[in-house]
Scaffold this active site. Structure first.
Site, PDB file in Angstrom:
ATOM      1  CG  HIS A   1     -52.071 -35.008  31.150  1.00  0.00           C
ATOM      2  ND1 HIS A   1     -52.704 -36.128  30.676  1.00  0.00           N
ATOM      3  CD2 HIS A   1     -53.049 -34.141  31.510  1.00  0.00           C
ATOM      4  CE1 HIS A   1     -54.017 -35.951  30.729  1.00  0.00           C
ATOM      5  NE2 HIS A   1     -54.256 -34.756  31.224  1.00  0.00           N
TER       6      HIS A   1
ATOM      7  CD  GLU B   1     -48.624 -39.073  32.120  1.00  0.00           C
ATOM      8  OE1 GLU B   1     -48.944 -37.921  32.506  1.00  0.00           O
ATOM      9  OE2 GLU B   1     -49.432 -40.007  32.047  1.00  0.00           O
TER      10      GLU B   1
ATOM     11  CB  CYS C   1     -54.675 -40.140  28.952  1.00  0.00           C
ATOM     12  SG  CYS C   1     -53.720 -38.739  28.307  1.00  0.00           S
TER      13      CYS C   1
ATOM     14  CB  CYS D   1     -49.532 -39.278  28.390  1.00  0.00           C
ATOM     15  SG  CYS D   1     -50.035 -37.672  29.066  1.00  0.00           S
TER      16      CYS D   1
END
Lengths: 148, 148
Positions: A55, A57, A85, A88
């Site tokens: 992801h 992040e 999410c 993260c």
């Protein structure tokens, strides 16, 4: 001259999200800012890398820590186009990030609805350029549907 | 001949945890097994890499996905010596991992006490070689305290 405010930095995160879009990735972009300076830029690469941990992040945390030479990001701000999410947000707990600023909300799997624990010192601001951030996501999924 | 059961594979995760210990890292080890075969081995490297995302489980997911050429780990089992945190459990949601087997519990920051959402198809078994897994962690923190 454009002020270096949350909108300015979210636009930079949106540039990253657009790059993800152009690669066929779910368009999420993130940057990390320290004292008004961008120290990390990243976009979602889960498809390209075959890796759910890629992801935007997560890559931004890794890049920022590498830049700083330390794993804590207490004085840093994460700008991300979509609400983080659990994974993260969970990583942000360990990084003790100073502030999270996000654009679009994620009502099903975002950290706020799932009550993921943030570090007690982490501030949160949501809804910055929300329409622009969610427009790109909606466009992506609409195109995906039309392809199938 | 030793059976290829949960205890057998947790011992392999403990070997990884011991490697972390020897490097001065919080001693957590993880392996991922598919059809009785170990396809990924990893240990915590957060200090070495200056990176909070470098938990054993995260590296194991990345390595297993790389080995398989796909990001989903539906038929895989994660063996990890310590209960996963929010970040690692959150990643397991995205990977849709088939089963998580862990040793020691983490009563403060483990996914179960923090109610991190797992994928609905993920099974969980806890307490396998719990004493051996927690002994290594206790030894690590006791030595850290004595050094300070």
């Amino acid at each position: 001259m454009e002020p270096f405010d949350d909108v300015y930095f979210m636009k930079k995160a949106l540039v990253e999200a657009q790059t993800a879009f152009d690669k066929g990735e779910v368009p999420v972009g993130a940057i990390i800012v320290l004292n008004g300076q961008i120290i990390a830029r990243a976009h979602n690469l889960t498809e390209t890398l075959n890796d759910v941990t890629a992801h935007a992040e997560m890559q931004a945390y890794t890049a920022a820590s590498d830049y700083l030479g330390g794993k804590f990001l207490k004085d840093c701000v994460l700008y991300v186009t979509l609400e983080p999410c659990q994974m993260c947000a969970g990583a942000s707990y360990w990084a003790q990030i100073g502030k999270i600023v996000y654009g679009a909300s994620e009502p099903k799997l975002g950290f706020s609805v799932l009550n993921t624990r943030l570090h007690p010192k982490t501030k949160v601001i949501k809804g910055v350029l929300e329409n622009e951030c969610s427009f790109l996501l909606k466009k992506f999924f609409a195109e995906k549907r039309n392809l199938n």
